[in-house]
Scaffold this active site. Structure first.
Site, PDB file in Angstrom:
ATOM      1  N   CYS A  47      -5.995 -48.919  56.596  1.00 20.87           N
ATOM      2  CA  CYS A  47      -6.037 -50.006  55.618  1.00 20.87           C
ATOM      3  C   CYS A  47      -4.728 -49.955  54.830  1.00 20.87           C
ATOM      4  O   CYS A  47      -4.386 -48.910  54.267  1.00 20.87           O
ATOM      5  CB  CYS A  47      -7.247 -49.775  54.711  1.00 20.87           C
ATOM      6  SG  CYS A  47      -7.379 -50.944  53.371  1.00 20.87           S
ATOM      7  N   CYS A 104      -2.078 -56.017  41.666  1.00 20.96           N
ATOM      8  CA  CYS A 104      -2.534 -57.348  42.102  1.00 20.96           C
ATOM      9  C   CYS A 104      -2.711 -58.231  40.874  1.00 20.96           C
ATOM     10  O   CYS A 104      -3.192 -57.774  39.833  1.00 20.96           O
ATOM     11  CB  CYS A 104      -3.862 -57.231  42.852  1.00 20.96           C
ATOM     12  SG  CYS A 104      -4.459 -58.812  43.488  1.00 20.96           S
ATOM     13  N   CYS A 107     -12.491 -54.576  40.427  1.00 22.15           N
ATOM     14  CA  CYS A 107     -11.491 -53.936  41.276  1.00 22.15           C
ATOM     15  C   CYS A 107     -10.478 -53.148  40.453  1.00 22.15           C
ATOM     16  O   CYS A 107      -9.885 -53.680  39.510  1.00 22.15           O
ATOM     17  CB  CYS A 107     -10.792 -55.026  42.088  1.00 22.15           C
ATOM     18  SG  CYS A 107      -9.348 -54.448  42.966  1.00 22.15           S
ATOM     19  N   ASN A 111     -18.306 -49.688  45.013  1.00 26.75           N
ATOM     20  CA  ASN A 111     -17.881 -48.324  44.726  1.00 26.75           C
ATOM     21  C   ASN A 111     -17.061 -48.389  43.438  1.00 26.75           C
ATOM     22  O   ASN A 111     -15.859 -48.587  43.485  1.00 26.75           O
ATOM     23  CB  ASN A 111     -17.033 -47.846  45.919  1.00 26.75           C
ATOM     24  CG  ASN A 111     -16.578 -46.416  45.775  1.00 26.75           C
ATOM     25  OD1 ASN A 111     -17.056 -45.682  44.925  1.00 26.75           O
ATOM     26  ND2 ASN A 111     -15.630 -46.026  46.614  1.00 26.75           N
ATOM     27  N   CYS A 153      -9.697 -59.432  39.813  1.00 26.10           N
ATOM     28  CA  CYS A 153     -11.143 -59.396  40.090  1.00 26.10           C
ATOM     29  C   CYS A 153     -11.770 -58.311  39.205  1.00 26.10           C
ATOM     30  O   CYS A 153     -11.242 -57.204  39.105  1.00 26.10           O
ATOM     31  CB  CYS A 153     -11.405 -59.117  41.564  1.00 26.10           C
ATOM     32  SG  CYS A 153     -10.676 -60.364  42.641  1.00 26.10           S
ATOM     33  N   GLY A 201      -3.643 -55.385  46.540  1.00 23.30           N
ATOM     34  CA  GLY A 201      -2.959 -56.677  46.592  1.00 23.30           C
ATOM     35  C   GLY A 201      -3.710 -57.735  47.366  1.00 23.30           C
ATOM     36  O   GLY A 201      -4.659 -57.456  48.099  1.00 23.30           O
ATOM     37  N   GLU A 202      -3.291 -58.973  47.167  1.00 18.26           N
ATOM     38  CA  GLU A 202      -3.829 -60.133  47.892  1.00 18.26           C
ATOM     39  C   GLU A 202      -2.761 -60.518  48.928  1.00 18.26           C
ATOM     40  O   GLU A 202      -1.707 -61.063  48.575  1.00 18.26           O
ATOM     41  CB  GLU A 202      -4.104 -61.268  46.887  1.00 18.26           C
ATOM     42  CG  GLU A 202      -4.291 -62.648  47.483  1.00 18.26           C
ATOM     43  CD  GLU A 202      -5.324 -62.729  48.598  1.00 18.26           C
ATOM     44  OE1 GLU A 202      -6.500 -62.488  48.340  1.00 18.26           O
ATOM     45  OE2 GLU A 202      -4.932 -63.045  49.747  1.00 18.26           O
ATOM     46  N   GLU A 211      -1.307 -47.785  48.049  1.00 22.97           N
ATOM     47  CA  GLU A 211      -2.205 -46.857  48.735  1.00 22.97           C
ATOM     48  C   GLU A 211      -2.513 -47.342  50.140  1.00 22.97           C
ATOM     49  O   GLU A 211      -2.638 -48.546  50.378  1.00 22.97           O
ATOM     50  CB  GLU A 211      -3.535 -46.755  47.969  1.00 22.97           C
ATOM     51  CG  GLU A 211      -3.379 -46.157  46.598  1.00 22.97           C
ATOM     52  CD  GLU A 211      -4.697 -46.102  45.834  1.00 22.97           C
ATOM     53  OE1 GLU A 211      -4.656 -45.727  44.660  1.00 22.97           O
ATOM     54  OE2 GLU A 211      -5.748 -46.441  46.413  1.00 22.97           O
ATOM     55  N   CYS A 219     -10.076 -49.539  47.287  1.00 24.81           N
ATOM     56  CA  CYS A 219      -8.822 -50.209  46.971  1.00 24.81           C
ATOM     57  C   CYS A 219      -8.268 -49.914  45.579  1.00 24.81           C
ATOM     58  O   CYS A 219      -8.857 -50.277  44.573  1.00 24.81           O
ATOM     59  CB  CYS A 219      -9.102 -51.703  47.138  1.00 24.81           C
ATOM     60  SG  CYS A 219      -8.104 -52.844  46.256  1.00 24.81           S
TER      61      CYS A 219
HETATM   62  S1  SF4 Z   1      -6.822 -56.336  45.295  1.00 27.81           S
HETATM   63 FE1  SF4 Z   1      -8.310 -57.830  46.129  1.00 27.81          FE
HETATM   64  S2  SF4 Z   1     -10.226 -57.413  45.024  1.00 27.81           S
HETATM   65 FE2  SF4 Z   1      -8.559 -56.394  43.889  1.00 27.81          FE
HETATM   66  S3  SF4 Z   1      -7.936 -57.872  42.284  1.00 27.81           S
HETATM   67 FE3  SF4 Z   1      -6.629 -58.212  44.074  1.00 27.81          FE
HETATM   68  S4  SF4 Z   1      -7.642 -59.816  45.283  1.00 27.81           S
HETATM   69 FE4  SF4 Z   1      -9.166 -59.003  43.815  1.00 27.81          FE
END
Ligand code: SF4
Length: 344
Positions: free
Chosen positions: A105, A112, A119, A290, A116, A159-160, A92, A331
């Protein structure tokens, strides 16, 4: 299939051209064709000599990507682009309108692995890393969706970025190359949940991109419950690396702090956070959570008090308003929701 030419930085393309007995300077014309003219085939590269176009055709490919689905928020004009990259990998991007500016963004991974707990992307798990061409394709689509130039770019989507750093670095190089999109590195921000070795690498990399770090909670036990990566890279080590980064770069850092209503927004939480970051040149962004399926609590009185406490402690602090609540703009929310529906 031959490799995608859009995965190469200009330096890499120059090296490949040299190895093929061609002049490296042709790489600039190829970049201009791909990124300024939007050439979707080698035949369409009017700036490139015909003989070289035929050679490139034999060596490389430019596979088309599916056009993203676009959703527009009736609330604030936020645009969300939902991609399906080869193999069905979702990603996205979001175009966010601000005061007289538009920022985009981008996602660095499909899904990911960090998990977290707050998320939607984390719930999906990692599908796969995105390639440089898939990251720059998001930028090109955001430009079209914005209908004009973008003021800034953040790697804060799915993603990280620091767990796909080689590809993100290449995409930064391609996006900022003067022969192509020529988007300034100083207007790009890479956001991490705290991959310490890459924060340290960034400090000495020569890249001019800005750094944002997701603090989430200043209490390490609470952070550990929300961010599993805390077990690998504890907050204290992250803050030490950030302090060194700021010193080495002479730069400030952005701290992102998601406000969870009643969880990490007390006066004690604010005091703990202030002690942690107040000697670091920074800007703190408070982001009301959110949640997937929303709506979130929005900007609460507690969030405002938290902001006041941080400002009183000498930290430049901003409270962000939620963007695109009607299109799940946070996200990974939309992709996660769709994958959830697809699984039934
Ligand atoms: S996208 Fe960012 S907030 Fe979401 S799980 Fe991955 S590192 Fe964590």
């Amino acid at each position: 299939m031959n490799s995608d030419i859009r995965d190469l930085t200009r330096a890499e393309l120059e090296a490949r051209l040299s190895a093929l007995g061609e002049k490296p300077l042709h790489a600039a014309a190829v970049f201009a064709s791909l990124y300024k003219d939007g050439a979707g085939s080698f035949a369409a590269m009017a700036r490139v000599p015909a003989r070289l176009r035929r050679l490139l055709e034999r060596e490389f490919s430019i596979p088309p990507f599916k056009s993203p689905e676009t959703l527009v928020s009736a609330a604030d004009g936020t645009r969300k682009l939902l991609f399906s990259f080869p193999g069905g990998a979702p990603a996205e991007s979001v175009v966010l309108p601000g005061k007289g500016r538009l920022s985009a963004c981008l996602s660095s991974q499909s899904g990911c692995a960090c998990g977290c707990s707050f998320c939607a992307t984390g719930e999906m798990g990692l599908v796969r890393d995105l390639r440089p061409s898939e990251i720059t394709a998001q930028y090109a689509a955001c430009l079209r969706a914005a209908g004009g130039p973008l003021s800034s770019l953040v790697f804060m989507g799915m993603g990280e970025p620091f767990l796909n750093w080689e590809n993100v670095k290449k995409s930064v190089s391609i996006l900022s190359d003067g022969s192509g999109f020529a988007f300034s590195q100083g207007k790009m921000t890479v956001s991490t949940v705290g991959v310490v070795p890459v924060i340290r690498e960034l400090a000495s990399s020569g890249l001019k991109v800005r750094l944002a770090v997701s603090v989430v909670a200043a209490d390490e036990r609470l952070r550990g419950r929300l961010v599993p990566m805390e077990a690998r890279y504890p907050l204290k080590e992250i803050i030490d690396a950030v302090r060194d980064y700021c010193r080495a770069r002479g730069a400030q850092v952005f701290f992102e702090y998601i406000i969870f209503d009643g969880v990490n927004d007390s006066a004690e939480d604010a005091g703990r956070l202030a002690r942690l970051i107040k000697d670091i040149p920074c800007r703190l962004n408070l982001i009301p959570h959110n949640p997937p399926g929303g709506p979130g609590a929005g900007v609460t009185a507690r969030a405002k008090s938290f902001q006041k406490a941080m400002i009183a402690a000498g930290v430049r602090t901003y409270l962000r308003l939620e963007k695109g609540p009607d299109i799940s703009a946070a996200c990974g929310q939309l992709a996660a929701r769709r994958r959830g529906s697809a699984r039934g």
